[in-house]
Design a protein around this motif. Structure first.
Motif, PDB file in Angstrom:
ATOM      1  N   ASN A  29     -11.745  10.792 -10.108  1.00 54.87           N
ATOM      2  CA  ASN A  29     -10.024  11.621  -9.531  1.00 54.87           C
ATOM      3  C   ASN A  29      -9.456  10.265  -8.636  1.00 54.87           C
ATOM      4  OD1 ASN A  29      -9.958  15.093  -8.999  1.00 54.87           O
ATOM      5  ND2 ASN A  29     -12.131  13.843  -8.783  1.00 54.87           N
ATOM      6  N   ASN A  31      -5.512   8.742  -7.412  1.00 54.74           N
ATOM      7  CA  ASN A  31      -4.432   9.463  -5.723  1.00 54.74           C
ATOM      8  C   ASN A  31      -3.196   8.675  -5.425  1.00 54.74           C
ATOM      9  OD1 ASN A  31      -3.124  10.232  -3.418  1.00 54.74           O
ATOM     10  ND2 ASN A  31      -4.494   9.876  -2.224  1.00 54.74           N
ATOM     11  N   LYS A 199     -13.277  11.817  -5.022  1.00 49.86           N
ATOM     12  CA  LYS A 199     -12.266  12.456  -3.473  1.00 49.86           C
ATOM     13  C   LYS A 199     -12.295  11.968  -2.753  1.00 49.86           C
ATOM     14  CE  LYS A 199     -10.512  16.731  -5.622  1.00 49.86           C
ATOM     15  NZ  LYS A 199     -11.091  18.563  -5.584  1.00 49.86           N
ATOM     16  N   LEU A 204      -8.428  11.877  -0.787  1.00 50.56           N
ATOM     17  CA  LEU A 204      -8.164  13.342  -1.195  1.00 50.56           C
ATOM     18  C   LEU A 204      -8.899  14.086  -0.342  1.00 50.56           C
ATOM     19  CD1 LEU A 204      -7.805  13.153  -5.211  1.00 50.56           C
ATOM     20  CD2 LEU A 204      -6.027  13.625  -3.312  1.00 50.56           C
TER      21      LEU A 204
END
Length: 209
Positions: A29, A31, A199, A204
């Motif tokens: 993931n 960000n 995440k 996240l």
């Protein structure tokens, strides 16, 4: 997908179940922040979250339990692991211990990671046998990694040589159990678990605390 491709996929899966083949998997993931300065600051927090293994247990929802142990098998609250330390992983809704040993740690300006391999229990906790207390073979590995590229943070779980530990003395009395976990419970939870963790590593998702 052609009939031939489907047939080959089935043959491959059968070999995996029989302990003859392995799989590689990557979960990630990212960000992105408004500025590189913010990303640099948040990357320091990502590194803290990466190495504070005990805190991983606090993630919400369906989640495994993670405990860090030192080389002698003593449960510890250290925020930074060392090579040779152990992790005990208990899958959701089970009481089955799965042990890994930390075999590598790397920290650079824009990268931090550590790698684990399935292992026996720490000797002080085990009975002196060589049984691997994990559903994957000892050659399997997981690398947990965070990186920063400009103003973007990336979190990874990189699994290599994921073969089921159901053959020979390493499997001990867990051969059938390991097969059921790897192809049953863990197969269904793995994507959720590592998606959640990656995440969390890039902010996240946060813990309940």
């Amino acid at each position: 997908m052609s009939i031939k491709d489907i047939f080959n996929k089935i043959k491959e899966e059968v070999k995996v179940v029989q302990g003859e083949e392995t799989k590689d998997k990557v979960y990630s993931n990212k960000n992105t922040y408004p500025s590189e300065q913010t990303a640099i600051h948040e990357f320091e927090r990502s590194k803290q979250k990466l190495f504070d293994v005990n805190e991983w247990s606090q993630m919400s929802g369906i989640n495994s339990t993670f405990h860090l142990y030192d080389k002698r098998g003593r449960r510890i609250t250290a925020k930074m692991p060392e090579i040779g330390f152990f992790m005990k992983i208990i899958l959701p809704a089970t009481t089955i211990d799965n042990w890994v040993r930390i075999t590598g740690i790397r920290v650079e300006d824009n990268l931090a990671e550590f790698t684990v391999h399935p292992s026996e229990q720490p000797k002080e906790l085990g009975e002196g046998d060589a049984e691997i207390e994990h559903f994957f073979i000892k050659e399997a590995s997981s690398t947990f990694r965070v990186t920063r590229e400009g103003n973007t943070l990336h979190g990874y779980e990189i699994g290599k040589n994921e073969g089921i530990n159901n053959q020979g003395k390493d499997a001990g009395e867990r051969a059938l159990l390991n097969t059921l976990i790897a192809e049953g419970g863990w197969a269904g939870v793995q994507a959720l678990q590592w998606d959640k963790l990656t995440k969390y590593l890039v902010h996240l998702e946060e813990t309940n605390e």
